[in-house]
Design a protein around this motif. Structure first.
Motif, short mmCIF file in Angstrom:
data_model
loop_
_atom_site.label_atom_id
_atom_site.label_comp_id
_atom_site.label_asym_id
_atom_site.label_seq_id
_atom_site.Cartn_x
_atom_site.Cartn_y
_atom_site.Cartn_z
N ASN A 118 -19.50 -22.26 -42.37
CA ASN A 118 -20.38 -22.87 -41.20
C ASN A 118 -19.72 -23.28 -40.24
O ASN A 118 -18.69 -24.01 -40.34
CB ASN A 118 -21.69 -23.48 -41.68
N VAL A 119 -20.26 -23.05 -38.92
CA VAL A 119 -19.41 -23.52 -37.48
C VAL A 119 -20.79 -24.28 -36.88
O VAL A 119 -21.87 -23.80 -36.55
CB VAL A 119 -18.99 -22.45 -36.94
N SER A 120 -20.19 -25.31 -36.23
CA SER A 120 -21.48 -25.78 -35.23
C SER A 120 -20.66 -26.45 -34.30
O SER A 120 -19.27 -26.67 -33.85
CB SER A 120 -22.33 -26.91 -35.90
N ARG A 121 -21.41 -26.63 -33.01
CA ARG A 121 -20.90 -27.11 -31.61
C ARG A 121 -21.92 -27.97 -31.09
O ARG A 121 -23.21 -27.57 -31.13
CB ARG A 121 -20.66 -25.94 -30.60
N MET A 133 -23.90 -10.69 -36.48
CA MET A 133 -24.67 -12.15 -35.96
C MET A 133 -24.53 -11.65 -34.16
O MET A 133 -23.62 -11.34 -33.65
CB MET A 133 -23.91 -13.20 -36.38
N THR A 134 -25.58 -12.33 -33.90
CA THR A 134 -25.64 -12.39 -32.36
C THR A 134 -25.77 -13.75 -31.74
O THR A 134 -26.26 -14.70 -32.32
CB THR A 134 -26.63 -11.52 -31.68
N LEU A 135 -25.64 -13.83 -30.53
CA LEU A 135 -25.96 -15.00 -29.72
C LEU A 135 -27.25 -15.75 -30.00
O LEU A 135 -27.43 -17.03 -30.04
CB LEU A 135 -25.57 -15.07 -28.35
N GLU A 136 -28.25 -15.13 -29.85
CA GLU A 136 -29.49 -15.23 -30.19
C GLU A 136 -30.12 -15.56 -31.37
O GLU A 136 -30.64 -16.57 -31.73
CB GLU A 136 -30.54 -13.96 -29.96
N ASN A 170 -21.54 -18.82 -27.90
CA ASN A 170 -20.64 -18.14 -27.79
C ASN A 170 -19.18 -18.76 -28.39
O ASN A 170 -18.67 -18.15 -29.53
CB ASN A 170 -19.94 -17.80 -26.49
N GLU A 171 -19.03 -19.89 -28.33
CA GLU A 171 -18.02 -20.79 -29.12
C GLU A 171 -18.20 -20.59 -30.67
O GLU A 171 -17.35 -20.08 -31.66
CB GLU A 171 -17.96 -22.30 -28.88
#
Ligand SMILES: [Zn+2]
Length: 217
Positions: free
Chosen positions: A29-32, A52-55, A8-9
């Motif tokens: 791009n983003v990563s956690r 884009m979705t969480l999946e 979600n983040e």
């Protein structure tokens, strides 16, 4: 589906960098990092942030295996992995192509610490990692070679900006402040003087900011 909070983040932040025009289209791009696991959630490559979705997020282990997700991870995955492996204090990375910061990346000039908020949120001049093509392992190496032990932001020569933090909110804040600082520094250059804050003030501002904000009693 596992790691919903991290997914979600990443999704929310990817949508925000697009809405805030820190990137155009599907760039950036983003990563956690998934805490206490050698895993990270990262945006998939070349997908529209708004649909884009969480999946759709890619779950990657630290040997670069796709653990979960249907799509190819971001082409900058090697860069994100290299940072997490070298800096255990970093929990999230946001990479943008925002115009003012990128102007400094093109000029191969550090973004100076000229504002109190730069001192508070970043706390150091934003250096420039030497050029290597996007997605290459050489770029990841250049980033690691230029990233100080406590640095929160870094420019990629002729390319863009990296913001890092404990979580995506922190990393995104670093990007916003780096971008604003680069803009103000450019305007100040036109006016004829870019005066940086002195190291003592930068240190105090940065320390104080760690304890800034309200705490519930
Ligand atoms: Zn990029």
């Amino acid at each position: 589906m596992k790691y919903l909070a991290e997914r979600n983040e990443v999704l929310q932040t990817a949508q925000e960098i697009s809405a805030a025009r820190l990137v155009n289209g599907t760039w950036g791009n983003v990563s956690r990092r998934v805490d206490e696991q050698p895993l990270m959630v990262i945006t998939p490559s070349g997908m529209d942030y708004n649909t884009m979705t969480l999946e759709d997020m890619a779950l990657i282990d630290f040997d670069f295996n796709l653990v979960e997700g249907e799509y190819k991870p971001s082409s900058e995955t090697p860069l994100h992995l290299a940072i997490y492996k070298n800096r255990s204090d970093i929990g999230a990375i946001v990479h943008v192509h925002s115009p003012w910061a990128t102007a400094f990346a093109v000029a191969h000039q550090d973004i100076p610490v000229i504002l109190e908020e730069t001192a508070q949120v970043i706390g150091h001049p934003v250096k420039v990692a030497s050029y290597a093509r996007c997605g290459s392992s050489e770029l990841a190496t250049n980033v690691i070679n230029n990233l100080g032990k406590h640095d929160k932001a870094l420019l990629l020569a002729n390319h863009g900006l990296l913001g890092m933090g404990k979580n995506t909110a922190d990393a995104l804040r670093v990007c916003y402040i780096a971008e604003k600082t680069a803009m103000i520094a450019s305007y100040a250059t036109m006016l004829g003087a870019v005066n940086t804050l002195n190291p003592e003030d930068i240190k105090v501002l940065s320390e104080e900011f760690k304890y800034y904000g309200q705490k519930k009693k």
